[in-house]
Design a protein around this motif. Structure first.
Motif, PDB file in Angstrom:
ATOM      1  N   ASP A 127      15.088 -14.564 137.940  1.00 28.36           N
ATOM      2  CA  ASP A 127      14.252 -14.545 139.152  1.00 28.36           C
ATOM      3  C   ASP A 127      14.930 -15.233 140.337  1.00 28.36           C
ATOM      4  N   TYR A 128      15.894 -16.115 140.069  1.00 30.21           N
ATOM      5  CA  TYR A 128      16.535 -16.839 141.173  1.00 30.21           C
ATOM      6  C   TYR A 128      18.061 -16.770 141.092  1.00 30.21           C
ATOM      7  N   ASN A 173      13.282 -10.716 144.949  1.00 31.31           N
ATOM      8  CA  ASN A 173      12.434 -11.899 144.927  1.00 31.31           C
ATOM      9  C   ASN A 173      12.716 -12.785 146.132  1.00 31.31           C
ATOM     10  N   VAL A 194       9.079 -14.987 143.564  1.00 37.52           N
ATOM     11  CA  VAL A 194       8.188 -13.840 143.388  1.00 37.52           C
ATOM     12  C   VAL A 194       8.629 -12.701 144.302  1.00 37.52           C
ATOM     13  N   PRO A 195       8.251 -11.444 143.961  1.00 41.06           N
ATOM     14  CA  PRO A 195       8.548 -10.327 144.862  1.00 41.06           C
ATOM     15  C   PRO A 195       7.673 -10.382 146.105  1.00 41.06           C
ATOM     16  N   GLU A 216       4.854  -3.910 145.815  1.00 34.83           N
ATOM     17  CA  GLU A 216       6.110  -4.652 145.882  1.00 34.83           C
ATOM     18  C   GLU A 216       7.078  -3.970 146.849  1.00 34.83           C
TER      19      GLU A 216
END
Length: 352
Positions: free
Chosen positions: A173-174, A221, A233-234, A242
């Motif tokens: 996610d990051y 994200n 988060v998206p 999204e």
């Protein structure tokens, strides 16, 4: 190179070397000019070239007095001609028959036969060597080099996670784009020389700079600040769909101070090696997103629970005729404890 000798009058000769160099020889009359034939000019020019070679490079310069009598083809003529003009570090000495003139920083001393006139204090210091016809003065100049890092510096490179502990987050996610996460710093370096030798010097460098982490996330994200920490988060549109992002980054600026002991090598392919520490204070932070297709941009400014302080170790390697290399490693985590993943940043690149 062609050399053209052009007599312009009976008492002077101009020798042309190329387009920008002229050698002018002047005599009282033609008989004086004919005395040149008694001298070995080739030997004089060879010695002149040798003296010019001594002033090349970084370490020493020699100043010499030249006595034209040393270049007479017949050395017995040297005893017949005792007249000379010498220009050296101690002043100007002129001898013409029975008249001698010494011009120094302390005054003028004129001897004419049995008479002597002094203007100023021209007595010789107790430490000064006696002058003689063969005396040559030499002074050695030691290179006063300073740290190669001194001055205005621009560092450009990339960011990565030097240490990455997810702390419950999903690392995907990051994740960062390898070539999209850039590091930039602009600053000044001042230096104090501690020791200096012919081949190595030790300096203490003090730096003040502004730097920017530009963390480009891989994917769509973005960072969001919640009540308990950050979330990756998206980005959603008004219909809760999204969005596909062409760019999503977190920018963190700092003002930094560094202390870097530096070894410099003026004669080596490695110009310097520097290693030390730095500390910085965060000046803010923001996210920037760009929507794919529409190109719509959005900025959100907040602290994102980023640590206010930054500190770590730095290393630089200077390579002559090549951009210098740098590496910075943060000892602190990017986010506050328990507010985000425990990541420590590493930056590397070149110094312009």
């Amino acid at each position: 190179m062609a050399v053209n000798a052009n007599p312009v009058s009976k008492d002077s000769i101009i020798i042309t070397f190329g387009e920008k160099t002229r050698l002018i020889i002047y005599g009282e009359d033609r008989q004086e000019l004919e005395k040149l034939l008694k001298y070995d000019l080739n030997a004089l020019l060879r010695d002149l070239e040798a003296r010019l070679d001594t002033i090349e490079g970084d370490t020493k310069i020699y100043y010499d007095e030249l006595d034209g009598r040393d270049y007479l083809k017949d050395k017995s003529d040297a005893d017949k001609d005792k007249n000379y003009v010498r220009i050296g570090l101690r002043g100007i000495r002129i001898k013409d028959g029975d008249t001698e003139v010494n011009i120094t920083s302390r005054g003028v001393d004129i001897k004419d036969g049995g008479e002597r006139v002094k203007i100023g204090s021209v007595e010789k210091d107790s430490t000064e060597e006696d002058d003689d016809d063969d005396h040559v003065t030499r002074i050695r100049k030691v290179n006063r080099y300073s740290s190669p890092r001194k001055g205005f510096n621009v560092n450009v490179g990339l960011n990565a996670y030097g240490d990455n502990q997810p702390m419950g987050y999903n690392t995907s996610d990051y994740d960062l784009r390898p070539f999209g996460s850039r590091y930039i710093s602009l600053g000044l370096v001042r230096s104090a020389t501690i020791a200096r030798g012919n081949s190595v010097g030790l300096h203490m460098d003090f730096g003040l700079n502004a730097s920017w982490y530009n963390l480009m996330f891989d994917g769509s994200n973005t960072v969001e600040k919640t009540a308990t920490g950050v979330a990756f988060v998206p980005l959603m549109d008004r219909d809760n769909r999204e969005l596909e992002l062409s760019k999503s980054k977190l920018t963190v600026p700092y003002i930094n101070f560094s202390l870097m002991p530096t070894l410099s090598f003026p004669k080596s392919a490695i110009s310097y090696i520097s290693a030390g520490v730095y500390g910085g204070y965060r000046l803010g932070g923001y996210t920037k997103t760009k929507t794919a297709g529409t190109g719509e941009k959005d900025h959100v400014r907040t602290n994102y629970y980023l640590d206010d302080f930054r500190y770590g170790a730095a290393f630089e390697l200077g390579i002559r005729n090549f951009p210098d290399l740098f590496v910075n490693y943060d000892f602190n985590t990017l986010f506050e404890d328990n507010r985000g993943p425990a990541v420590r940043m590493i930056s590397f690149g070149i110094r312009l």
